[in-house]
Enzyme design. Structure first.
Site, PDB file in Angstrom:
ATOM      1  N   HIS A  45       0.830  -1.205   0.000  1.00 45.61           N
ATOM      2  CA  HIS A  45       0.000   0.000   0.000  1.00 45.61           C
ATOM      3  C   HIS A  45       0.867   1.259   0.000  1.00 45.61           C
ATOM      4  O   HIS A  45       0.555   2.244  -0.682  1.00 45.61           O
ATOM      5  CB  HIS A  45      -0.912   0.012   1.226  1.00 45.61           C
ATOM      6  CG  HIS A  45      -1.874  -1.137   1.297  1.00 45.61           C
ATOM      7  ND1 HIS A  45      -1.743  -2.157   2.203  1.00 45.61           N
ATOM      8  CD2 HIS A  45      -2.971  -1.416   0.568  1.00 45.61           C
ATOM      9  CE1 HIS A  45      -2.717  -3.022   2.046  1.00 45.61           C
ATOM     10  NE2 HIS A  45      -3.482  -2.606   1.054  1.00 45.61           N
ATOM     11  N   VAL A 188       4.269  -5.804  -5.111  1.00 44.60           N
ATOM     12  CA  VAL A 188       5.421  -5.721  -4.207  1.00 44.60           C
ATOM     13  C   VAL A 188       5.562  -7.067  -3.497  1.00 44.60           C
ATOM     14  O   VAL A 188       4.576  -7.626  -3.011  1.00 44.60           O
ATOM     15  CB  VAL A 188       5.236  -4.588  -3.177  1.00 44.60           C
ATOM     16  CG1 VAL A 188       6.424  -4.533  -2.219  1.00 44.60           C
ATOM     17  CG2 VAL A 188       5.063  -3.251  -3.892  1.00 44.60           C
ATOM     18  N   SER A 197       0.504  -9.125   1.252  1.00 39.77           N
ATOM     19  CA  SER A 197      -0.946  -9.181   1.409  1.00 39.77           C
ATOM     20  C   SER A 197      -1.275  -8.994   2.874  1.00 39.77           C
ATOM     21  O   SER A 197      -0.524  -9.445   3.760  1.00 39.77           O
ATOM     22  CB  SER A 197      -1.501 -10.531   0.918  1.00 39.77           C
ATOM     23  OG  SER A 197      -2.851 -10.684   1.292  1.00 39.77           O
ATOM     24  N   ARG A 199      -3.422 -10.568   4.347  1.00 35.58           N
ATOM     25  CA  ARG A 199      -3.742 -11.889   4.881  1.00 35.58           C
ATOM     26  C   ARG A 199      -2.502 -12.703   5.238  1.00 35.58           C
ATOM     27  O   ARG A 199      -2.622 -13.759   5.869  1.00 35.58           O
ATOM     28  CB  ARG A 199      -4.601 -12.664   3.883  1.00 35.58           C
ATOM     29  CG  ARG A 199      -6.019 -12.087   3.733  1.00 35.58           C
ATOM     30  CD  ARG A 199      -6.892 -12.971   2.851  1.00 35.58           C
ATOM     31  NE  ARG A 199      -8.286 -12.582   2.937  1.00 35.58           N
ATOM     32  CZ  ARG A 199      -8.895 -11.743   2.112  1.00 35.58           C
ATOM     33  NH1 ARG A 199      -8.188 -11.180   1.146  1.00 35.58           N
ATOM     34  NH2 ARG A 199     -10.170 -11.442   2.251  1.00 35.58           N
TER      35      ARG A 199
END
Length: 343
Positions: A45, A188, A197, A199
């Protein structure tokens, strides 16, 4: 950086940020970029935010949205346990260069409860992720459309790790004439190759070891494509002269066997999509015998325009995509590939 939780507050946010509202920046509205997230921000992000900042420059504005969208979670999915880490998200967003974070409550985004009118993802929305998670893409596109209206950006940045999501957003923006430029940002990865991720935090150490098979499978498919493409190029370079000079040409090169082998590979070049899938699937099947095992959902080589399978003799850009569960955690990954003209 500013934290906003209502649409009214967001709409009152001036285009020029407070720290830059001097001189030319105060006299003109800079471009606004949006990075949409469901929170639990990580380096992937942050890369989106930094890329957005690079595009809009010092006089532009970067808005990060943090909203866990209930419409895109199925009945047996992890909405309740999805990580919510707003304080950490704010720190990451600010460090990456965001000007504002829009973190609305569910009632702010859906003031009348579940919306009766929604965006439909169409045929592409029923493939791969859509087949596994019915209704997921309808919910995703509905909230993206709402957030585009609420944030009113000039550019919107999305990660290529969610390749099917990115393709559908681009399709929606084109089909419904949204006045926004959609920018895809490369995936990335961790140093060991695992795609970042939110998760990943659910994985135990052993599960993470098994999960590395996703990226290894994709890289195996990529390497198979590169190897067979190189052999085909070699075959073309070694092509013997036409007509009566064929035999003498081969003898002169002293590569009758090498040329024949290379031509055999080149003749099979039209089967490159099959070879790429086979190389990736071998890695995934081996991981299925690990403890804990990898449970494959799908492996697909698709056209990124509509996510239909790339068939025999396919040329152009493609996406090699995989989804699997390790323990209770479902992960996805993909890489772009380029298939040259077949002989």
């Amino acid at each position: 950086m500013i934290l906003l939780d209502t649409a009214d507050a967001l709409h009152r946010l001036p285009r020029a940020t407070a720290t830059e509202a001097t001189g030319a920046a105060a006299a003109t509205d800079g471009r606004r970029a949006v990075v949409m997230t469901m929170g639990a921000l990580h380096e992937g992000h942050a890369t989106l935010v930094r890329t957005a900042r690079e595009h809009v420059g010092a006089t532009g504005q970067v808005v990060v949205t943090v909203f866990v969208n209930p419409l895109q979670f199925g009945a047996n999915e992890d909405l309740d346990r999805y990580p919510r880490t707003l304080d950490a998200d704010l720190a990451i967003a600010e460090a990456a260069g965001a000007d504002a974070v829009f973190a609305p409550a569910v009632g702010e985004v859906y003031p009348g409860g579940d919306p009766q009118v929604r965006i439909t993802a169409g045929p592409m929305g029923g493939r791969l992720e859509g087949a596994t998670r019915p209704g997921h893409f309808d919910g995703m596109l509905t909230v993206v459309a709402k957030l585009l209206h609420l944030t009113r950006p000039d550019l919107a940045f999305f990660g290529q790790k969610d390749a099917q999501q990115l393709a559908l957003i681009r399709r929606m923006v084109t089909d419904l004439n949204f006045p926004v430029e959609v920018v895809g940002v490369p995936t990335v990865r961790e140093p060991d190759g695992l795609a970042l991720s939110s998760r990943n935090r659910y994985l135990s150490a052993k599960e993470r070891g098994t999960a590395l098979a996703l990226s290894r499978a994709l890289f195996a498919g990529r390497d198979r494509l590169a190897a067979q493409s190189a052999l085909r190029a070699r075959a073309e370079a070694q092509a013997p002269p036409a007509g009566d000079e064929r035999a003498s040409g081969l003898a002169r090169l002293g590569e009758i066997r090498a040329s024949a082998d290379a031509h055999a590979v080149a003749a099979a070049g039209a089967g490159l999509p099959e070879a790429v899938r086979a190389a990736a699937r071998h890695v995934l099947e081996e991981a299925g015998r690990h403890e804990p095992p990898l449970v494959l959902d799908y492996l697909a080589l698709v056209d990124p325009q509509d996510f239909t399978e790339a068939g025999h003799g396919f040329t152009g850009q493609a996406v090699l995509a995989v989804a699997a569960k390790v323990g209770a955690t479902r992960l996805i990954d993909n890489i772009p590939l380029e298939f040259g003209a077949q002989p």
